[in-house]
Design an enzyme around this catalytic site. Structure first.
Site, PDB file in Angstrom:
ATOM      1  N   SER A  94       0.680  -1.258  -0.013  1.00  0.00           N
ATOM      2  CA  SER A  94      -0.104   0.029  -0.220  1.00  0.00           C
ATOM      3  C   SER A  94       0.703   1.160   0.042  1.00  0.00           C
ATOM      4  CB  SER A  94      -0.721   0.181   1.296  1.00  0.00           C
ATOM      5  OG  SER A  94      -1.913   1.216   1.153  1.00  0.00           O
ATOM      6  N   ASP A  95       0.357   2.330  -0.420  1.00  0.00           N
ATOM      7  CA  ASP A  95       0.994   3.457  -0.690  1.00  0.00           C
ATOM      8  C   ASP A  95      -0.198   4.700  -0.675  1.00  0.00           C
ATOM      9  OD1 ASP A  95       3.928   4.826  -1.030  1.00  0.00           O
ATOM     10  OD2 ASP A  95       2.394   6.096  -2.359  1.00  0.00           O
TER      11      ASP A  95
END
Length: 214
Positions: A94-95
Site C-alpha cells: 500500500s502507498d
C-alpha cells in the site's frame, strides 16, 4: 491458514489490518520510490504522445489520473518486493499520497511541513491510497490492484495555529504534513470518501479483495 504479509512498516496500516482479525506479519517492501515515480511519469508522457500502453504493473489501474497511477504503481512494487522473498502466501502492499496539484510527501523539515500546511489550509485536497494484493502460489500469482481517492476539506488555519500544530511533532512522518487521526482532526471540516484510506489503508475495500483468498 495462508501466510499473510503486510508489505509496509506503517504502524497505522498495521493497526487497521489488525481490525480484520487475521493473523499477519510485517515485512516492509523496500523500493526506490523516486525511481518508480520518475519511470511512471516518463511512461505516462510517452503514452500521451503515442498511445503506448502503461507499464505492466499498472495493467489493473482503472484511471490514467497521475496520482492514482502513482499510488497504484508504488503499492504494486512494494508488494512485488516482498512476494519475491516467499514461496506462497498473500502479500498486501500500500502507498498513500496527498495531492494538491502536486504530490505532497513527508516533509523534509519543519519549514517544508509549514509550507504544506499553509498550502492545504482553507481548501479541499485529495488523498490517494493504492493497494495491491498478491496471492502467491506455486502455479501462479494472482494480482489485484486498486486505489481510493478521498477529498479532505481543511478549515482555515492561522499562522499561530499552524505553528502550534507543528510543535506537536505529528506532522513530520506523514504525507502532507498531517495525520487526520491525530490532533490535526481539529481542522478537518469534511471528508468525502473513505476515512481509513486517509489514515493509510482503505480497509473495507481491501476486505472485499482479501475474503476471496483467506
Amino acid at each position: 491458514m495462508k501466510r499473510i504479509i503486510l508489505a509496509s512498516g506503517s504502524p497505522r496500516r498495521k493497526e487497521l489490518l489488525a481490525q480484520t482479525g487475521l493473523e499477519f506479519e510485517v515485512i516492509p517492501g523496500e523500493v526506490d520510490e523516486e525511481a518508480v515515480v520518475r519511470s511512471l511519469l516518463e511512461a505516462r508522457n510517452a503514452s500521451v504522445r503515442s498511445d503506448a500502453p502503461l507499464p505492466s504493473f499498472l495493467e489493473n489501474t482503472t484511471s490514467l489520473d497521475y496520482p492514482a497511477a502513482v499510488v497504484s504503481a508504488l503499492s504494486a512494487r512494494k508488494a512485488e518486493a516482498v512476494a519475491a522473498q516467499i514461496a506462497e502466501g498473500i502479500v498486501i502492499g500500500s502507498d498513500t499520497i496527498v495531492w494538491d496539484n502536486e504530490i505532497l510527501g513527508k516533509p523534509v523539515d519543519r519549514a517544508d511541513a509549514y509550507r504544506m500546511l499553509r498550502q492545504l489550509q482553507g481548501r479541499v485536497h485529495s488523498v490517494y491510497t493504492g493497494v495491491t494484493v498478491l496471492a502467491v502460489e506455486k502455479a501462479e500469482t494472482k494480482r489485484h490492484t486498486f486505489f481510493c481517492e478521498t477529498k479532505v476539506e481543511v478549515y482555515p488555519m492561522t499562522e499561530e495555529e499552524t505553528e502550534r500544530y507543528l510543535d506537536t511533532g505529528e506532522a513530520m512522518d506523514k504525507a502532507g504534513a498531517y495525520g487526520i487521526q491525530g490532533k490535526f482532526g481539529l481542522w478537518v471540516k469534511k471528508i468525502e470518501g473513505d476515512y481509513n484510506s486517509v489514515v493509510g489503508l482503505p480497509l473495507s475495500a481491501l476486505w472485499q479483495v482479501l475474503k476471496e483468498y483467506v
